[in-house]
Design an enzyme around this catalytic site. Structure first.
Site, PDB file in Angstrom:
ATOM      1  N   THR A   5       0.834  -1.364  -0.093  1.00 38.49           N
ATOM      2  CA  THR A   5       0.222  -0.074  -0.042  1.00 38.49           C
ATOM      3  C   THR A   5       0.795   0.626  -0.193  1.00 38.49           C
ATOM      4  O   THR A   5       1.882   0.825  -0.001  1.00 38.49           O
ATOM      5  CB  THR A   5      -0.477  -0.304   0.952  1.00 38.49           C
ATOM      6  OG1 THR A   5      -2.012   0.856   0.728  1.00 38.49           O
ATOM      7  CG2 THR A   5      -0.818   0.733   2.493  1.00 38.49           C
ATOM      8  N   ASN A   6       0.921   2.669   0.328  1.00 36.14           N
ATOM      9  CA  ASN A   6       1.098   3.763   0.209  1.00 36.14           C
ATOM     10  C   ASN A   6       1.110   4.425   1.350  1.00 36.14           C
ATOM     11  O   ASN A   6      -0.135   4.567   2.182  1.00 36.14           O
ATOM     12  CB  ASN A   6       0.831   4.472  -0.947  1.00 36.14           C
ATOM     13  CG  ASN A   6      -0.751   4.371  -1.533  1.00 36.14           C
ATOM     14  OD1 ASN A   6      -0.981   5.179  -0.507  1.00 36.14           O
ATOM     15  ND2 ASN A   6      -0.787   3.799  -1.906  1.00 36.14           N
ATOM     16  N   ASP A   7       1.261   5.864   1.188  1.00 37.11           N
ATOM     17  CA  ASP A   7       1.574   6.128   2.747  1.00 37.11           C
ATOM     18  C   ASP A   7      -0.154   7.665   2.863  1.00 37.11           C
ATOM     19  O   ASP A   7      -0.172   8.406   3.473  1.00 37.11           O
ATOM     20  CB  ASP A   7       2.427   7.515   2.743  1.00 37.11           C
ATOM     21  CG  ASP A   7       3.767   6.983   3.648  1.00 37.11           C
ATOM     22  OD1 ASP A   7       3.532   5.588   4.193  1.00 37.11           O
ATOM     23  OD2 ASP A   7       4.527   7.259   3.612  1.00 37.11           O
ATOM     24  N   SER A   8      -0.811   7.200   1.504  1.00 38.02           N
ATOM     25  CA  SER A   8      -1.683   7.589   1.408  1.00 38.02           C
ATOM     26  C   SER A   8      -3.435   8.176   2.736  1.00 38.02           C
ATOM     27  O   SER A   8      -3.090   7.121   3.699  1.00 38.02           O
ATOM     28  CB  SER A   8      -3.218   8.236   0.687  1.00 38.02           C
ATOM     29  OG  SER A   8      -4.186   8.697   0.427  1.00 38.02           O
ATOM     30  N   ALA A  16      -4.851   7.472  -3.817  1.00 38.13           N
ATOM     31  CA  ALA A  16      -3.554   6.712  -4.680  1.00 38.13           C
ATOM     32  C   ALA A  16      -3.649   5.275  -4.769  1.00 38.13           C
ATOM     33  O   ALA A  16      -3.283   4.948  -3.893  1.00 38.13           O
ATOM     34  CB  ALA A  16      -2.957   7.158  -3.275  1.00 38.13           C
TER      35      ALA A  16
END
Ligand code: CTP
Ligand code: CA
Length: 225
Positions: free
Chosen positions: A33-36, A100
């Site tokens: 996943t990502n930092d959104s 994101a």
């Protein structure tokens, strides 16, 4: 928060917002996943609600709480998000892609937990569908707003994305600036349309960015009728 009659700029309009990061499964206990944080998308959904819109919030992975009195459609992967947004697309008036979306996902999703074996492990990734670009190709009456998080050449990359994805507006932020971008409560964005800069907003709360953005969209939709 304005709730007076004359301020219900989006009354009768359907606004679809995507927020948060997508989750791409590797195996039953692991994912990419990502930092959104989802905060920008949540602020937009709340602002649209306050302006009288019927809001659908397609929500990926986030630590923040979604706004109240907004219909939330939870999703995991980019593919799930694409399917959820597609369902809401036809009668939408404004679609805002603040999520994101992971650009790639593991080629293979393992049904069992991957065991630790060799000294290295390679995961092959394959490209996800570009949701915004796909919607841009399908666009009829929908007013389509994209985001662009950049670390360099902000205007050039943002305008290139706007053209390629057939957006009406693109909200660009320089994520190297402090107080802007992932995880923060504030943002400093430049908003572009096909002809260039529409507005350059100084550092302000994501709530204020959201209201400014929706006012621009509402005015432009009204101007088309
Ligand atoms: N986006 C999307 N589907 C994807 C990737 C991005 O809908 N698979 C949307 C994002 O929600 C955002 C916009 O496209 O509104 C721009 O995303 P961004 O990551 O900045 O652009 P990319 O086209 O993915 O290019 P890159 O990551 O290489 O800068
Ligand atoms: Ca990307």
């Amino acid at each position: 928060v304005q709730t007076q009659g004359q301020d219900l700029l989006l009354k009768g309009k359907k606004v679809v917002v995507t927020a948060g990061g997508t989750v791409e499964r590797i195996d039953p206990v692991r994912y990419i996943t990502n930092d959104s944080s989802g905060k920008m998308g949540f602020a937009i959904a709340a602002a649209a609600r306050d302006l009288g819109a019927d809001v659908k919030l397609v929500m990926g992975n986030t630590q923040a709480q979604p706004p109240e009195q907004v219909e939330v459609i939870p999703v995991q992967s980019a593919q799930d998000m694409y399917e959820a947004v597609s369902k809401e697309w036809q009668d939408a008036d404004i679609v805002i892609k603040a999520a994101a979306v992971a650009d790639y996902r593991p080629k293979e999703v393992y049904t069992e937990k991957i065991k630790k074996t060799g000294d290295t492990l390679s995961l092959e990734l394959v490209k996800n569908i570009d949701i915004l670009e796909t919607l841009g190709k399908r666009k009829t009456h929908q007013y389509l707003i994209g985001f662009a998080a950049e670390t360099q050449s902000l205007e050039m990359y943002a305008r290139e994305k706007l053209e390629r994805k057939n957006c009406d507006l693109i909200v660009a932020n320089d994520v190297t600036r402090s107080g802007a971008g992932f995880g923060t409560d504030t943002n400093a964005v430049h908003i572009y349309d096909r002809d260039g800069l529409v507005e350059e907003l100084e550092l302000m709360s994501k709530q204020d960015v959201a209201h400014r953005l929706l006012r621009i969209a509402a005015e432009r939709i009204a101007g088309r009728n």
